[in-house]
Design a protein around this motif. Structure first.
Motif, short mmCIF file in Angstrom:
data_model
loop_
_atom_site.label_atom_id
_atom_site.label_comp_id
_atom_site.label_asym_id
_atom_site.label_seq_id
_atom_site.Cartn_x
_atom_site.Cartn_y
_atom_site.Cartn_z
N ALA A 13 0.84 -1.20 0.00
CA ALA A 13 0.00 0.00 0.00
C ALA A 13 0.87 1.25 0.00
O ALA A 13 1.89 1.30 0.69
CB ALA A 13 -0.91 0.00 1.22
N TYR A 14 0.45 2.23 -0.77
CA TYR A 14 1.18 3.49 -0.89
C TYR A 14 0.25 4.65 -0.58
O TYR A 14 -0.91 4.64 -1.00
CB TYR A 14 1.74 3.65 -2.31
N ASP A 15 0.77 5.66 0.12
CA ASP A 15 -0.02 6.85 0.44
C ASP A 15 -0.57 7.46 -0.84
O ASP A 15 0.07 7.41 -1.89
CB ASP A 15 0.84 7.89 1.16
N SER A 63 2.61 0.17 3.92
CA SER A 63 2.38 -1.11 4.61
C SER A 63 2.35 -2.22 3.57
O SER A 63 2.22 -1.98 2.37
CB SER A 63 1.08 -1.08 5.41
N SER A 64 2.49 -3.45 4.05
CA SER A 64 2.56 -4.61 3.17
C SER A 64 1.95 -5.81 3.88
O SER A 64 2.05 -5.92 5.10
CB SER A 64 4.03 -4.89 2.84
N VAL A 65 1.31 -6.68 3.10
CA VAL A 65 0.75 -7.91 3.67
C VAL A 65 0.89 -9.03 2.64
O VAL A 65 0.74 -8.81 1.44
CB VAL A 65 -0.73 -7.72 4.10
N THR A 66 1.24 -10.22 3.12
CA THR A 66 1.32 -11.41 2.27
C THR A 66 0.08 -12.25 2.52
O THR A 66 -0.27 -12.51 3.67
CB THR A 66 2.58 -12.24 2.61
N LEU A 67 -0.59 -12.63 1.44
CA LEU A 67 -1.83 -13.40 1.55
C LEU A 67 -1.72 -14.69 0.75
O LEU A 67 -1.36 -14.66 -0.42
CB LEU A 67 -3.02 -12.58 1.03
N GLU A 68 -2.03 -15.79 1.39
CA GLU A 68 -2.13 -17.07 0.71
C GLU A 68 -3.44 -17.11 -0.08
O GLU A 68 -4.32 -16.27 0.13
CB GLU A 68 -2.10 -18.23 1.73
N PHE A 71 -6.28 5.39 -1.54
CA PHE A 71 -4.84 5.21 -1.66
C PHE A 71 -4.59 4.15 -2.73
O PHE A 71 -5.53 3.67 -3.36
CB PHE A 71 -4.19 4.88 -0.31
N TYR A 72 -3.33 3.83 -2.96
CA TYR A 72 -2.98 2.90 -4.03
C TYR A 72 -2.40 1.61 -3.47
O TYR A 72 -1.70 1.62 -2.46
CB TYR A 72 -1.94 3.53 -4.96
N VAL A 73 -2.67 0.50 -4.16
CA VAL A 73 -2.04 -0.78 -3.82
C VAL A 73 -1.44 -1.39 -5.08
O VAL A 73 -1.97 -1.23 -6.18
CB VAL A 73 -3.03 -1.79 -3.17
N HIS A 74 -0.31 -2.04 -4.88
CA HIS A 74 0.31 -2.85 -5.93
C HIS A 74 0.25 -4.30 -5.47
O HIS A 74 0.43 -4.59 -4.28
CB HIS A 74 1.77 -2.46 -6.17
N TYR A 112 0.56 3.81 -10.89
CA TYR A 112 0.60 4.02 -9.44
C TYR A 112 -0.04 2.87 -8.69
O TYR A 112 -0.05 2.86 -7.47
CB TYR A 112 -0.09 5.33 -9.06
N GLY A 113 -0.60 1.90 -9.39
CA GLY A 113 -1.28 0.78 -8.77
C GLY A 113 -2.78 0.92 -8.88
O GLY A 113 -3.29 1.80 -9.57
N ALA A 114 -3.48 0.04 -8.20
CA ALA A 114 -4.95 0.09 -8.19
C ALA A 114 -5.38 1.08 -7.12
O ALA A 114 -4.94 0.98 -5.97
CB ALA A 114 -5.51 -1.29 -7.90
N LYS A 115 -6.23 2.02 -7.48
CA LYS A 115 -6.74 2.99 -6.49
C LYS A 115 -7.85 2.31 -5.72
O LYS A 115 -8.78 1.75 -6.32
CB LYS A 115 -7.27 4.24 -7.17
N VAL A 116 -7.75 2.31 -4.40
CA VAL A 116 -8.78 1.70 -3.55
C VAL A 116 -9.43 2.77 -2.67
O VAL A 116 -8.81 3.79 -2.38
CB VAL A 116 -8.19 0.56 -2.68
N ILE A 117 -10.65 2.51 -2.30
CA ILE A 117 -11.41 3.43 -1.45
C ILE A 117 -11.44 2.87 -0.03
O ILE A 117 -11.83 1.72 0.17
CB ILE A 117 -12.83 3.63 -2.00
#
Length: 134
Positions: free
Chosen positions: A41-43, A54-59, A81-84, A97-102
């Protein structure tokens, strides 16, 4: 005394950073890709994106929260914000910039794209309603 001063200065610095960067926004990501993913996640105001907020690993079939801030905007609430997303081989699957999420929403990663979880839930409900009508 030095430990107390250090603690107070550190707490003060963290507090000012929180005020300057605004409030965190959070989303929930569900991984339905068939493999492990890493979500970064990016500001919202981070145009360089050298380091994820922040970062998270998901199975596969696992979900989890991830957060970011609006960037340097005094006391602002984070609404987007944006997530890759990176796959098991470490390849970035999102571009720009990644996917914009709400903030406060849930999303599903299917291996090809990020979809708003509320839209998926609504389509499942309408599909089951049409089946029961038939």
């Amino acid at each position: 005394v030095a430990g107390g001063v250090c603690y107070g200065v550190t707490r003060g610095t963290e507090g000012s950073r929180r005020l300057a960067y605004g409030q965190e926004g959070k989303v929930r990501i569900e991984n339905m890709s068939g493999g492990r993913i890493v979500v970064n996640a990016y500001d919202a105001g981070d145009l360089v994106q050298l380091r994820a907020y922040s970062s998270v690993t998901l199975e596969n079939e696992q979900c989890g929260p991830i957060s970011a801030t609006p960037g340097v905007r005094f006391r602002a609430r984070c609404s987007r914000f944006y997530v890759h997303i990176c796959d098991e081989q470490g390849r970035r699957r999102t571009s720009g910039y990644g996917a914009k999420v709400i903030a406060t929403r849930s999303y599903v990663w299917n291996g090809n794209g990020l979809t708003d979880g509320a839209l998926i839930l609504r389509s499942r409900r309408s599909l089951s309603a049409s089946r029961s009508d038939g």
